[in-house]
Design an enzyme around this catalytic site. Sequence first.
Site, PDB file in Angstrom:
ATOM      1  N   LYS A 175      30.362  25.278  86.042  1.00  0.00           N
ATOM      2  CA  LYS A 175      30.189  26.622  86.625  1.00  0.00           C
ATOM      3  C   LYS A 175      31.568  27.298  86.576  1.00  0.00           C
ATOM      4  CE  LYS A 175      30.474  29.381  89.553  1.00  0.00           C
ATOM      5  NZ  LYS A 175      31.053  30.740  89.335  1.00  0.00           N
ATOM      6  N   GLY A 228      40.086  25.370  92.791  1.00  0.00           N
ATOM      7  CA  GLY A 228      39.963  26.707  93.361  1.00  0.00           C
ATOM      8  C   GLY A 228      40.715  26.785  94.666  1.00  0.00           C
ATOM      9  N   GLY A 233      37.223  24.974  98.855  1.00  0.00           N
ATOM     10  CA  GLY A 233      37.259  23.511  98.707  1.00  0.00           C
ATOM     11  C   GLY A 233      36.811  22.792  99.970  1.00  0.00           C
ATOM     12  N   GLU A 250      41.195  20.150  93.492  1.00  0.00           N
ATOM     13  CA  GLU A 250      42.496  20.709  93.085  1.00  0.00           C
ATOM     14  C   GLU A 250      42.574  22.085  93.716  1.00  0.00           C
ATOM     15  OE1 GLU A 250      44.529  18.945  91.565  1.00  0.00           O
ATOM     16  OE2 GLU A 250      43.509  17.583  90.193  1.00  0.00           O
ATOM     17  N   CYS A 284      48.383  27.930  90.637  1.00  0.00           N
ATOM     18  CA  CYS A 284      48.352  27.103  91.840  1.00  0.00           C
ATOM     19  C   CYS A 284      49.695  26.409  92.034  1.00  0.00           C
ATOM     20  CB  CYS A 284      47.226  26.098  91.748  1.00  0.00           C
ATOM     21  SG  CYS A 284      47.223  25.231  90.197  1.00  0.00           S
ATOM     22  N   GLU A 385      49.367  31.282 100.364  1.00  0.00           N
ATOM     23  CA  GLU A 385      49.373  31.394  98.906  1.00  0.00           C
ATOM     24  C   GLU A 385      49.038  32.833  98.523  1.00  0.00           C
ATOM     25  OE1 GLU A 385      46.233  29.436  96.597  1.00  0.00           O
ATOM     26  OE2 GLU A 385      47.856  28.720  95.327  1.00  0.00           O
TER      27      GLU A 385
HETATM   28  P1  NAP Z   1      37.741  30.273  94.466  1.00  0.00           P
HETATM   29  O1  NAP Z   1      37.285  31.525  95.051  1.00  0.00           O
HETATM   30  O2  NAP Z   1      37.857  29.088  95.314  1.00  0.00           O
HETATM   31  O3  NAP Z   1      36.756  29.993  93.239  1.00  0.00           O
HETATM   32  C1  NAP Z   1      36.855  28.878  92.408  1.00  0.00           C
HETATM   33  C2  NAP Z   1      35.503  28.579  91.820  1.00  0.00           C
HETATM   34  O4  NAP Z   1      34.607  28.219  92.869  1.00  0.00           O
HETATM   35  C3  NAP Z   1      34.855  29.750  91.104  1.00  0.00           C
HETATM   36  O5  NAP Z   1      34.111  29.270  90.007  1.00  0.00           O
HETATM   37  C4  NAP Z   1      33.938  30.306  92.161  1.00  0.00           C
HETATM   38  O6  NAP Z   1      32.865  31.055  91.642  1.00  0.00           O
HETATM   39  C5  NAP Z   1      33.453  29.029  92.820  1.00  0.00           C
HETATM   40  N1  NAP Z   1      32.949  29.216  94.171  1.00  0.00           N
HETATM   41  C6  NAP Z   1      33.155  30.248  95.033  1.00  0.00           C
HETATM   42  N2  NAP Z   1      32.513  30.034  96.191  1.00  0.00           N
HETATM   43  C7  NAP Z   1      31.882  28.845  96.072  1.00  0.00           C
HETATM   44  C8  NAP Z   1      31.069  28.076  96.953  1.00  0.00           C
HETATM   45  N3  NAP Z   1      30.777  28.480  98.189  1.00  0.00           N
HETATM   46  N4  NAP Z   1      30.588  26.891  96.521  1.00  0.00           N
HETATM   47  C9  NAP Z   1      30.887  26.444  95.289  1.00  0.00           C
HETATM   48  N5  NAP Z   1      31.654  27.139  94.403  1.00  0.00           N
HETATM   49  C10 NAP Z   1      32.155  28.322  94.808  1.00  0.00           C
HETATM   50  O7  NAP Z   1      39.147  30.383  93.792  1.00  0.00           O
HETATM   51  P2  NAP Z   1      39.608  31.443  92.704  1.00  0.00           P
HETATM   52  O8  NAP Z   1      39.832  32.717  93.402  1.00  0.00           O
HETATM   53  O9  NAP Z   1      38.687  31.424  91.554  1.00  0.00           O
HETATM   54  O10 NAP Z   1      40.955  30.778  92.185  1.00  0.00           O
HETATM   55  C11 NAP Z   1      42.149  30.921  92.836  1.00  0.00           C
HETATM   56  C12 NAP Z   1      42.448  29.686  93.666  1.00  0.00           C
HETATM   57  O11 NAP Z   1      42.361  28.504  92.889  1.00  0.00           O
HETATM   58  C13 NAP Z   1      43.840  29.686  94.219  1.00  0.00           C
HETATM   59  O12 NAP Z   1      43.822  29.405  95.589  1.00  0.00           O
HETATM   60  C14 NAP Z   1      44.561  28.563  93.459  1.00  0.00           C
HETATM   61  O13 NAP Z   1      45.578  27.932  94.127  1.00  0.00           O
HETATM   62  C15 NAP Z   1      43.471  27.650  93.134  1.00  0.00           C
HETATM   63  N6  NAP Z   1      43.791  26.894  91.924  1.00  0.00           N
HETATM   64  C16 NAP Z   1      44.151  25.600  92.062  1.00  0.00           C
HETATM   65  C17 NAP Z   1      44.461  24.847  90.956  1.00  0.00           C
HETATM   66  C18 NAP Z   1      44.835  23.402  91.089  1.00  0.00           C
HETATM   67  O14 NAP Z   1      44.797  22.685  90.109  1.00  0.00           O
HETATM   68  N7  NAP Z   1      45.179  22.917  92.243  1.00  0.00           N
HETATM   69  C19 NAP Z   1      44.405  25.414  89.690  1.00  0.00           C
HETATM   70  C20 NAP Z   1      44.042  26.754  89.578  1.00  0.00           C
HETATM   71  C21 NAP Z   1      43.723  27.470  90.724  1.00  0.00           C
HETATM   72  P3  NAP Z   1      32.957  32.672  91.576  1.00  0.00           P
HETATM   73  O15 NAP Z   1      34.035  32.988  90.624  1.00  0.00           O
HETATM   74  O16 NAP Z   1      31.616  33.054  91.108  1.00  0.00           O
HETATM   75  O17 NAP Z   1      33.272  33.144  92.981  1.00  0.00           O
END
Ligand code: NAP
Length: 483
Positions: A175, A228, A233, A250, A284, A385
Amino acid sequence: MDRRRLYIDGEFVDASDGQAEPTRNPATGAALCEVAKGTVEDVDRAVRAARRAFDEGPWGPDSPPRERAAILHRVAELLRRDRETVAELETRDSGKLYADSLADVDEVAFMFDYYAGWATKISGSIPPVGPDAVSLVVKEPVGVAGLITPWNFPILMAGQKVAPALASGCTAVLKPATHTPLTALELARLLAEAGLPDGVFNVVTGPGSVLGNCLVTHPAVDKISFTGSTDVGIGIQQQAAVGLKRVTMELGGKSPNIIFGDAERPRSFEMSAYGLFFNQGECCTAGSRVLVQRSIYDDALDGMVEAARALRLGDGMDPSTTMGPMVSAAQKRSVENYIDIGEHSGARLAFKGDTPTNPDLSGGHFVPPTVFAEVDNAMTIAREEIFGPVMSVIPFDDEDEAIHIANDTPYGLAAAVWTTDLRRALRVSRALRAGTVWVNDSQPVPAEAPFGGYKQSGYGRELGRHGLEAYLEAKHIYISMSG
Ligand code: NAP
Ligand code: MG
């Protein structure tokens, strides 16, 4: 408008209710194409296809490792063949620099080769349990993996989950993030062309709150690998606990980048700036807290400001661009809000750049590179962040204080240490509570080494051998020799 479809059980299909939404280019705001907006029925179909391909074959525990390896090697070749088209799609969909997208595609190709190599080397052990029995420990794939990825490194994050999952014999449903679904669908196309059997890999695009949730709670899914935000998470982990699913998390970071007085100059300054402004701060691992020893504070700050001033904002496809837009209007607003908070925090705004004046980019989500000086680690801009080009420069006096400030954060994803003193480099590296510590560098994440977080940056590891283990179970077979 062109429409991209879900990939389920070896076919590109529309959403069950026919709905689709455009995905946009963040540099201009223009729609690129429509993307099917999947439903819970679609997730269910994808999961059932993956379940079947695991339980009945052709993938799963009984699939010949060398056949899995051959397909993954072919995927790597196809990614290299199509690297430019895939990278262009990545840049247009996410806003990142084209050169960075190319590097990501090349790295994903390498990951497929790397994990193809592992497929034929997954083996267990024979622990000595005494004279009356023979024990065999065999490694088996976990089962159906639900993979959920963010928008900042779309194909890279997909690759680092899909390659080890398939190498281990798992089947998968991916996804991708709603803002950046295109390269995940390209990956599906290339996996199909490489001969991956139907059902082994599936992609369902659409809202995470609905589809991700369905994946996380689906009884036929064995494992979730999520990259994410920390908040999402935590929610996923709570839901996954109900079915006792295995999870790899992650999550976010607020990584310290520590520059000691004896650091190499100007490289340490230039690379520290890169460590935050790379990928417009949407990393991240971004070194968003730049800790600088007071003896070199003014010079280092000048170095950061100079580097920020030199950035050229624009469309990632323009070769003269060195920083792209935020992925979305919401992300731009969120980062601007943090800049506003910083301006009222008591920190000093040392630099704030300009956004592009080109009228073609007037609909783009650009945020100027911004440097705050004299930041206190307790301030919001140093704790939360931001995920944008906003740097907090924090002074420190000595090594102990640097370590204390560096570790004073809920996160623990990465850290960088700049010093020419080897003993100090090792001492500080060991004292830092982070999953990755760079010494005299920032941001390299080679696929051969483990990557993941301490504390609220998550748990479990991706990449390297550890990344493969996350998709494996250890089974003990005890064979009695008595009687
Ligand atoms: P996010 O809002 O957490 O979304 C990540 C993914 O999860 C997307 O595919 C999102 O879908 C999905 N998602 C959203 N709500 C969900 C739910 N309730 N249940 C299951 N899945 C759900 O994060 P983002 O805004 O895309 O990314 C930014 C964040 O990712 C930052 O905080 C960053 O630090 C973190 N990140 C961490 C790493 C690492 O390796 N540690 C790497 C990259 C990014 P939708 O797009 O459809 O909402
Ligand atoms: Mg997009």
